[in-house]
Scaffold this active site. Structure first.
Site, mmCIF file in Angstrom:
data_model
loop_
_atom_site.group_PDB
_atom_site.id
_atom_site.type_symbol
_atom_site.label_atom_id
_atom_site.label_comp_id
_atom_site.label_asym_id
_atom_site.label_seq_id
_atom_site.Cartn_x
_atom_site.Cartn_y
_atom_site.Cartn_z
ATOM 1 C CG HIS A 214 -1.919 0.406 0.539
ATOM 2 N ND1 HIS A 214 -3.383 -0.488 0.824
ATOM 3 C CD2 HIS A 214 -3.121 2.085 0.397
ATOM 4 C CE1 HIS A 214 -4.401 0.432 0.702
ATOM 5 N NE2 HIS A 214 -4.259 1.779 0.663
ATOM 6 C CG ASP B 87 1.570 -1.850 -5.327
ATOM 7 O OD1 ASP B 87 1.814 -2.360 -4.770
ATOM 8 O OD2 ASP B 87 0.334 -1.914 -5.450
ATOM 9 N N GLY C 201 7.212 1.085 -5.812
ATOM 10 C CA GLY C 201 9.032 1.602 -6.236
ATOM 11 C C GLY C 201 9.374 1.279 -7.714
ATOM 12 C CB VAL C 202 7.455 0.009 -10.418
ATOM 13 C CG1 VAL C 202 7.553 -0.240 -12.054
ATOM 14 C CG2 VAL C 202 7.348 -1.208 -9.771
#
Lengths: 269, 269, 269, 269
Positions: free
Chosen positions: C160, C191, C193-194
């Site tokens: 999150h 998901d 930190g991309v």
């Protein structure tokens, strides 16, 4: 330490309020953190007062038979301000710390505290009281075993706020080894570094039965008095409860070792 | 190095007080740190003077047959100030360092010191003196074994203050491997990085028989003269003794490997 | 997420554009990220609208049955600006966040969201829709197994945005353990930190079927509107394709675990 | 690279002096670093000139069939200054880089270099020349094996100065794995990060047959011209020789793996 039912206090021998004053503030579970004076009559008298005041246990400090070299205290010539005394010792004329060239605490300590403290003193203490005695200041497997073999009712993993000896490990780093050594025979507590509810959760996940906090209470007391202390306790309670919820734990017993990752854990692959 | 009984000195070949001046200051256990000059007559004469002056051992420096590239010395064109000379070499006309474009020490070193130093020189040294010879500058298992097989009376784990070769390990990191390789046949000492009593304790826990200190002595001498040196020795003594007490060690022999945690130790679980 | 064919969107329940507005912008694969309101009629109505709007899947958020303690939001008294509403809830009079003394989001959340969320709600959700349900917010082997056993059509490894619980691991650190636990039975997404094409490559090499991005889209939208979002997607696509090329991968299926080195990998010796 | 006898040069295809100009400067061992143009006639002509000029080997760059995303070059709109050209391509009208909105190098690269480079091109190259072909840009066991199986005369462990792909490992970290994979069948060289004689020593201890340097030469050339380059080579030579001496190595063959400690080495206990 969760709801108030889970809250208990451990009072320092050197508190600036007396055992009786603290007890008179209302109900509550209280432990007494005992410093062993050279004069055992002083110690015995403290134990009696603690018993009469309804304290539930004694925590015997085993990591401060000598005072650590606290260089800030030396530099600042630390002593108690004139309006404060060690209330538990007022009648014994041991209530004041002198103002000296270096640390007043170090000077008082060297004069009064028994640096020969050993297991025979624990035996003696057991012989004069039936209160459970917790051993405070344990950081290793070895000391855990010795404490339990000698009748400790509990272990407090503590490095004395890291003020006694430089390079001691952080308590959270050795908690697990102590818990394993205790083999469930007595409860293991932790103090040191607990600042957030997540810290409480980590300690419990590593096997602690509870944690003690010092500075958060002292700092909030200094900042906002009683209201500040209530606020910090409320914050810890809420954060801990939220951490449990977000970790999927509905009760304390559902907090397990698998809920955290320690630096020494192998990758789970 | 604990009480004065435990204190000993190792004197550099390049001291600015002579062997005899140092010996004349009173009783004490002294070692002589020998630099091997190309001219072996110079070396032999040093050894004779050391014997006559009552020194107890020679420490043979084996990590400085070549001088490390000390860029600060080069940049600052380091040389001895005019009022100082290498007193042990005054009569030999080898007492002065020239002022040169780069490091005067490097220039002197390249001119005088034998870069071919090898085990045959140790044999030769053993043939001209019956003083025990310690090998100083060991960092590995391999060199420990070679030194002992060739008659070393002791090992000094040293990286020459990290001034000889960049990327050498810190001495405390390799001490244990050297101690194991020595198998108790000769004492192992350590120098480098000892600044506090806790450092002394760590070295002993890893198996050292003692430690040498350099900069704390030099810096305190510069700051406060003899009183400064006394103060720093006193500080180390007190801190070390306090570390022992707070670690539960009543004597040197009670300091064990289990009293410390090294980075390479497995978790105790 | 590579060419546009590989691009899909997951829409928050709390978007400030409605499900229908988003669907009307043109074709595209869309998922709906479902928040479970206390009032299940609200939830059921959302699900119907999502189905009617042609969304392809529901992602059930399982790490936000309680809102994390977001101290910046509390300090800044975060709430939606007056010109924005939670469009999906306008007709239900649940579209506005009040301005309160602390975080308006926290207040809204506590009032509306069901903190008792559990597997039975997943079962209920499966009973009212035939859309595939992905479980979002998984960080462990254990939760992966539970999710799959209970019919999850896919797993989204997410913390999150690290806004729910301090000290949660970075998603990339636990991705591999989740992928192994999933045993290829359902796709695993990530998901968090991309930011670069290299991040996409790493996730795929660790076994992810795809990644989701949040902040890059939001920040580029704020900076340059639609053109900014196109630019950031183009950048990610080009960087990812270049990473594949420079890693010698001609197709997605040629990206293997051996193309990356993780911190926990043993040296390849 | 020790005495001049040990010094050799590898010339870039894109040098701003031509193959023939470089060869005319005097004797020396020279390699040619070949970029594979889409137009194979261009490549073949380069190979012929290299042969005629007496170069000893070709190093085939296998990590730059696509140019990395060099954001500084894009931002600075990098191109060659007007007074410089790619001398080897002047007659082919390929000697200039255009000034474009982004990186001129990237634009030139995309236009001329064959992004389909594969093993068949290595085979073709072997078919048109009998010069030994070294493969440059290897970082893994897998690529080492493929290169050797396909006739590589040597391996150059390189990450192209870390300018091709973010997050590639430092070459020194993977050197050992490549050396082991090569099994002594061909020499392994390293480039990247060599700044001091200690770096050369480390590479040789890990099994490299030699190292290449780039920036130290370029920077010293910019600062002090030919004298600067001589100085930097002299510095590396002296530092390397001193490192050998202080590590007890009398010849290159005495430099072993045991002379260094790598991060992944087990404690020697």
């Amino acid at each position: 330490m969760m709801g108030n039912d889970f809250l208990f206090q451990t009072l320092s021998s050197w508190s600036t309020s007396s055992i009786e004053e603290v007890a008179s503030t209302g109900p509550g579970i209280r432990f007494f953190q005992l410093s062993v004076y050279k004069d055992r009559h002083v110690v015995e008298r403290l134990v009696r007062r603690v018993e009469w005041a309804g304290f539930k246990a004694i925590t015997l400090t085993v990591d401060a038979q000598r005072l650590g070299r606290r260089e800030n205290d030396i530099k600042n010539r630390f002593t108690l301000p004139p309006n404060l005394t060690l209330k538990n010792f007022e009648g014994l004329d041991l209530g004041k710390m002198d103002k000296v060239e270096s640390s007043g605490l170090a000077s008082y300590f060297a004069g009064q505290i028994d640096r020969t403290l050993s297991l025979k003193d624990m035996k003696w203490l057991q012989s004069i009281t039936s209160l459970p005695i917790l051993v405070k200041g344990v950081l290793t497997v070895e000391d855990t075993r010795i404490a339990i073999q000698n009748g400790a009712a509990g272990i407090i993993v503590s490095n004395h706020g890291a003020r006694q000896l430089d390079f001691v490990p952080a308590t959270i780093m050795v908690l697990e080894e102590v818990v394993k050594a205790a083999q469930g025979r007595v409860p293991v507590f932790l103090d040191g570094g607990v600042r957030r509810g997540t810290d409480v959760f980590k300690a419990l996940a590593l096997g602690a039965s509870g944690v003690f906090i010092g500075r958060p209470v002292v700092f909030s007391l200094a900042a906002e008095g009683e209201a500040g202390v209530r606020k910090v306790l409320q914050m810890l309670r809420e954060e801990f409860e939220l951490t449990m919820a977000l970790s999927g734990c509905r009760s304390l017993s559902e907090i397990t070792r698998d809920h955290i990752i320690a630096r020494w854990d192998a990758p789970r692959l």
